[in-house]
Design a protein around this motif. Structure first.
Motif, PDB file in Angstrom:
ATOM      1  N   LYS A 156       0.824  -1.209   0.000  1.00 46.36           N
ATOM      2  CA  LYS A 156       0.000   0.000   0.000  1.00 46.36           C
ATOM      3  C   LYS A 156       0.862   1.265   0.000  1.00 46.36           C
ATOM      4  O   LYS A 156       1.925   1.311   0.608  1.00 46.36           O
ATOM      5  CB  LYS A 156      -0.927   0.002   1.207  1.00 46.36           C
ATOM      6  N   VAL A 157       0.341   2.281  -0.685  1.00 48.30           N
ATOM      7  CA  VAL A 157       0.984   3.595  -0.710  1.00 48.30           C
ATOM      8  C   VAL A 157       0.005   4.597  -0.113  1.00 48.30           C
ATOM      9  O   VAL A 157      -1.085   4.805  -0.644  1.00 48.30           O
ATOM     10  CB  VAL A 157       1.360   4.014  -2.150  1.00 48.30           C
ATOM     11  N   PHE A 158       0.390   5.187   1.014  1.00 51.75           N
ATOM     12  CA  PHE A 158      -0.435   6.196   1.671  1.00 51.75           C
ATOM     13  C   PHE A 158       0.203   7.563   1.458  1.00 51.75           C
ATOM     14  O   PHE A 158       1.419   7.693   1.429  1.00 51.75           O
ATOM     15  CB  PHE A 158      -0.542   5.923   3.175  1.00 51.75           C
ATOM     16  N   VAL A 159      -0.643   8.591   1.338  1.00 51.94           N
ATOM     17  CA  VAL A 159      -0.164   9.965   1.156  1.00 51.94           C
ATOM     18  C   VAL A 159      -0.611  10.807   2.342  1.00 51.94           C
ATOM     19  O   VAL A 159      -1.763  10.692   2.791  1.00 51.94           O
ATOM     20  CB  VAL A 159      -0.693  10.576  -0.160  1.00 51.94           C
ATOM     21  N   SER A 160       0.282  11.635   2.856  1.00 51.15           N
ATOM     22  CA  SER A 160      -0.037  12.514   3.984  1.00 51.15           C
ATOM     23  C   SER A 160      -1.346  13.266   3.731  1.00 51.15           C
ATOM     24  O   SER A 160      -1.575  13.794   2.635  1.00 51.15           O
ATOM     25  CB  SER A 160       1.097  13.517   4.196  1.00 51.15           C
ATOM     26  N   THR A 161      -2.183  13.331   4.743  1.00 50.44           N
ATOM     27  CA  THR A 161      -3.467  14.035   4.612  1.00 50.44           C
ATOM     28  C   THR A 161      -3.277  15.536   4.443  1.00 50.44           C
ATOM     29  O   THR A 161      -4.206  16.248   4.045  1.00 50.44           O
ATOM     30  CB  THR A 161      -4.357  13.774   5.838  1.00 50.44           C
ATOM     31  N   SER A 165      -3.893  18.374  -2.773  1.00 46.38           N
ATOM     32  CA  SER A 165      -4.062  18.374  -4.218  1.00 46.38           C
ATOM     33  C   SER A 165      -4.163  16.944  -4.758  1.00 46.38           C
ATOM     34  O   SER A 165      -3.265  16.130  -4.550  1.00 46.38           O
ATOM     35  CB  SER A 165      -2.884  19.085  -4.890  1.00 46.38           C
ATOM     36  N   ASN A 166      -5.246  16.644  -5.458  1.00 47.97           N
ATOM     37  CA  ASN A 166      -5.407  15.311  -6.042  1.00 47.97           C
ATOM     38  C   ASN A 166      -4.363  15.038  -7.114  1.00 47.97           C
ATOM     39  O   ASN A 166      -3.907  13.900  -7.279  1.00 47.97           O
ATOM     40  CB  ASN A 166      -6.817  15.164  -6.627  1.00 47.97           C
ATOM     41  N   THR A 167      -3.979  16.091  -7.826  1.00 47.62           N
ATOM     42  CA  THR A 167      -2.937  15.942  -8.862  1.00 47.62           C
ATOM     43  C   THR A 167      -1.612  15.553  -8.210  1.00 47.62           C
ATOM     44  O   THR A 167      -0.901  14.662  -8.695  1.00 47.62           O
ATOM     45  CB  THR A 167      -2.773  17.260  -9.643  1.00 47.62           C
ATOM     46  N   ALA A 168      -1.294  16.224  -7.104  1.00 45.08           N
ATOM     47  CA  ALA A 168      -0.042  15.913  -6.398  1.00 45.08           C
ATOM     48  C   ALA A 168      -0.081  14.503  -5.832  1.00 45.08           C
ATOM     49  O   ALA A 168       0.909  13.758  -5.909  1.00 45.08           O
ATOM     50  CB  ALA A 168       0.190  16.928  -5.277  1.00 45.08           C
ATOM     51  N   LYS A 169      -1.201  14.109  -5.259  1.00 42.70           N
ATOM     52  CA  LYS A 169      -1.325  12.761  -4.702  1.00 42.70           C
ATOM     53  C   LYS A 169      -1.123  11.706  -5.788  1.00 42.70           C
ATOM     54  O   LYS A 169      -0.426  10.707  -5.577  1.00 42.70           O
ATOM     55  CB  LYS A 169      -2.700  12.585  -4.056  1.00 42.70           C
ATOM     56  N   LYS A 170      -1.741  11.939  -6.936  1.00 39.19           N
ATOM     57  CA  LYS A 170      -1.614  10.983  -8.044  1.00 39.19           C
ATOM     58  C   LYS A 170      -0.162  10.873  -8.507  1.00 39.19           C
ATOM     59  O   LYS A 170       0.354   9.775  -8.746  1.00 39.19           O
ATOM     60  CB  LYS A 170      -2.518  11.426  -9.202  1.00 39.19           C
ATOM     61  N   ARG A 171       0.513  12.030  -8.617  1.00 47.72           N
ATOM     62  CA  ARG A 171       1.925  12.031  -9.039  1.00 47.72           C
ATOM     63  C   ARG A 171       2.791  11.280  -8.042  1.00 47.72           C
ATOM     64  O   ARG A 171       3.622  10.448  -8.420  1.00 47.72           O
ATOM     65  CB  ARG A 171       2.423  13.470  -9.173  1.00 47.72           C
ATOM     66  N   LEU A 172       2.591  11.555  -6.757  1.00 50.89           N
ATOM     67  CA  LEU A 172       3.424  10.943  -5.727  1.00 50.89           C
ATOM     68  C   LEU A 172       3.224   9.440  -5.655  1.00 50.89           C
ATOM     69  O   LEU A 172       4.173   8.676  -5.481  1.00 50.89           O
ATOM     70  CB  LEU A 172       3.125  11.598  -4.378  1.00 50.89           C
ATOM     71  N   ILE A 187       4.534   5.379   3.344  1.00 50.67           N
ATOM     72  CA  ILE A 187       3.715   6.528   3.721  1.00 50.67           C
ATOM     73  C   ILE A 187       4.457   7.745   3.178  1.00 50.67           C
ATOM     74  O   ILE A 187       5.615   7.985   3.545  1.00 50.67           O
ATOM     75  CB  ILE A 187       3.573   6.639   5.248  1.00 50.67           C
ATOM     76  N   ILE A 188       3.824   8.476   2.286  1.00 50.51           N
ATOM     77  CA  ILE A 188       4.476   9.635   1.671  1.00 50.51           C
ATOM     78  C   ILE A 188       4.283  10.847   2.575  1.00 50.51           C
ATOM     79  O   ILE A 188       3.156  11.229   2.885  1.00 50.51           O
ATOM     80  CB  ILE A 188       3.921   9.892   0.259  1.00 50.51           C
ATOM     81  N   ARG A 189       5.389  11.425   3.019  1.00 48.59           N
ATOM     82  CA  ARG A 189       5.362  12.536   3.970  1.00 48.59           C
ATOM     83  C   ARG A 189       5.017  13.853   3.274  1.00 48.59           C
ATOM     84  O   ARG A 189       5.149  13.998   2.056  1.00 48.59           O
ATOM     85  CB  ARG A 189       6.713  12.654   4.671  1.00 48.59           C
ATOM     86  N   THR A 190       4.600  14.830   4.080  1.00 50.98           N
ATOM     87  CA  THR A 190       4.213  16.139   3.548  1.00 50.98           C
ATOM     88  C   THR A 190       5.354  16.780   2.760  1.00 50.98           C
ATOM     89  O   THR A 190       5.123  17.440   1.740  1.00 50.98           O
ATOM     90  CB  THR A 190       3.797  17.068   4.706  1.00 50.98           C
ATOM     91  N   ALA A 191       6.595  16.581   3.221  1.00 47.57           N
ATOM     92  CA  ALA A 191       7.761  17.191   2.559  1.00 47.57           C
ATOM     93  C   ALA A 191       7.894  16.759   1.103  1.00 47.57           C
ATOM     94  O   ALA A 191       8.479  17.477   0.288  1.00 47.57           O
ATOM     95  CB  ALA A 191       9.028  16.832   3.322  1.00 47.57           C
ATOM     96  N   ALA A 192       7.329  15.609   0.747  1.00 47.42           N
ATOM     97  CA  ALA A 192       7.473  15.087  -0.611  1.00 47.42           C
ATOM     98  C   ALA A 192       6.739  15.939  -1.634  1.00 47.42           C
ATOM     99  O   ALA A 192       7.053  15.886  -2.835  1.00 47.42           O
ATOM    100  CB  ALA A 192       6.956  13.645  -0.670  1.00 47.42           C
ATOM    101  N   ALA A 193       5.781  16.736  -1.205  1.00 50.30           N
ATOM    102  CA  ALA A 193       5.012  17.565  -2.137  1.00 50.30           C
ATOM    103  C   ALA A 193       5.902  18.543  -2.885  1.00 50.30           C
ATOM    104  O   ALA A 193       5.629  18.896  -4.037  1.00 50.30           O
ATOM    105  CB  ALA A 193       3.914  18.315  -1.386  1.00 50.30           C
ATOM    106  N   GLU A 194       6.988  18.981  -2.239  1.00 49.31           N
ATOM    107  CA  GLU A 194       7.909  19.946  -2.862  1.00 49.31           C
ATOM    108  C   GLU A 194       9.148  19.270  -3.442  1.00 49.31           C
ATOM    109  O   GLU A 194      10.032  19.945  -3.968  1.00 49.31           O
ATOM    110  CB  GLU A 194       8.346  20.985  -1.817  1.00 49.31           C
ATOM    111  N   ALA A 195       9.217  17.952  -3.342  1.00 52.92           N
ATOM    112  CA  ALA A 195      10.420  17.233  -3.776  1.00 52.92           C
ATOM    113  C   ALA A 195      10.345  16.847  -5.256  1.00 52.92           C
ATOM    114  O   ALA A 195       9.260  16.665  -5.819  1.00 52.92           O
ATOM    115  CB  ALA A 195      10.612  15.981  -2.930  1.00 52.92           C
ATOM    116  N   GLU A 196      11.523  16.715  -5.857  1.00 50.76           N
ATOM    117  CA  GLU A 196      11.607  16.217  -7.233  1.00 50.76           C
ATOM    118  C   GLU A 196      11.355  14.706  -7.243  1.00 50.76           C
ATOM    119  O   GLU A 196      11.630  14.015  -6.255  1.00 50.76           O
ATOM    120  CB  GLU A 196      12.996  16.509  -7.809  1.00 50.76           C
TER     121      GLU A 196
END
Length: 294
Positions: A156-161, A165-172, A187-196
């Motif tokens: 499973k891949v979870f994204v920080s609540t 952004s649904n677009t960001a969640k889909k990309r991550l 579990i994808i952390r909030t910091a990943a939203a700004e990461a390459e």
């Protein structure tokens, strides 16, 4: 903005100063110790089953036995137990990414059905020892990185609540799924939203490597033994704050310098050259005008 980390190391304490445009904005202190820290992973040996508490005491090398409750075994304990058993001498080694996962534990089960006295078990410290009590343990192992937390025995891949952004969640999710081995989740952390994308991928692969390091250590170890240690406070700060606004990380201890340089190389190879070893005769905090600001 020009950001710097200035790190002073002495025999009993590490002081970490974060400066923005030469102004001290944060100061952290970490005691130098070789103790039992939250996040450390051990190969322990079960010492006693406590049916009334639905718990067990485990020897991980601390002066007092550590405590683990049935609910702390985690849903995927049966799969973890198979991995531990396969790394015993003379056994055929199993690998997480190629094994068939075992059925998950029931929430209302009994610990005596899964642990026996003398059994070796892979555990992680969830709470440090206090007063007369030993450390609290979990067998629900996870490894925290800069952008993700790696969770073995799941897909499973979870994204920080906090990422809305649904677009960001889909990309991550897509980025993570491209590099995650079979039977590893994150579990994808909030910091990943700004990461390459490449930084997230490198983070995942680095954590998978740490997991494999723990398994390799288990193969060579006899319980009780520490398999891998949670990263130092210094590396935790670097993990959570390092970005392109940093101009320099300066440390006055060669051993710490090498550790930080190695860690930055793993998470941000293009920023490795920012790590500098201070060799001046004036104390580092005086040299960088940190002492008077403190």
């Amino acid at each position: 903005m020009n950001r710097e980390l200035i790190i002073n190391v002495n025999p009993t304490e590490v002081s970490i100063a974060l400066c923005e445009n030469k102004v001290l904005v944060e100061l952290n202190k970490e005691q130098c110790q070789t103790g039992f820290s939250v996040g450390d992973i051990y190969l322990g040996r079960v010492r006693k089953i406590m049916p009334g508490l639905n718990a067990a005491f485990v020897n991980i090398g601390h002066e007092k036995d550590a405590f683990i409750h049935y609910l702390d075994l985690g849903a995927n304990f049966s799969s973890l137990r198979r991995i531990v058993e396969s790394h015993a001498p003379g056994k055929r080694t199993l690998h997480v990414d190629s094994m068939k996962l075992e059925p998950q534990l029931e929430k209302e089960g009994r610990i005596g059905d899964h642990l026996q006295v003398g059994q070796t078990v892979m555990v992680q410290i969830s709470k440090e020892a206090i007063s007369t009590k030993g450390p609290r343990l979990t067998a629900d192992i996870s490894l925290a990185g800069r952008n993700v937390v790696l969770v073995p025995f799941t897909n499973k891949v979870f994204v920080s609540t906090k990422i809305r952004s649904n677009t960001a969640k889909k990309r991550l999710r897509k980025v993570a799924q491209e590099v995650l081995p079979q039977n590893f989740g994150v579990i994808i952390r909030t910091a990943a939203a700004e990461a390459e994308d490449i930084d997230i991928m490198q983070d995942i692969l680095s954590l998978v490597e740490r997991w494999n390091t723990a398994l390799a250590a288990m193969r060579k170890s006899e319980a009780p033994a520490r398999l891998i240690s949670e990263m130092s406070r210094v590396n935790t700060i670097i993990r959570d704050s390092l970005n392109d606004t940093f101009s320099q990380i300066t440390v006055d201890d060669e051993t710490m310098y090498k550790e930080i340089k190695s860690y930055v190389r793993a998470i941000k190879p293009d920023m490795e050259q920012l790590v500098k070893l201070y060799k001046g005769k004036v104390p580092i905090f005086d040299n960088f005008d940190v002492a008077k600001q403190i």
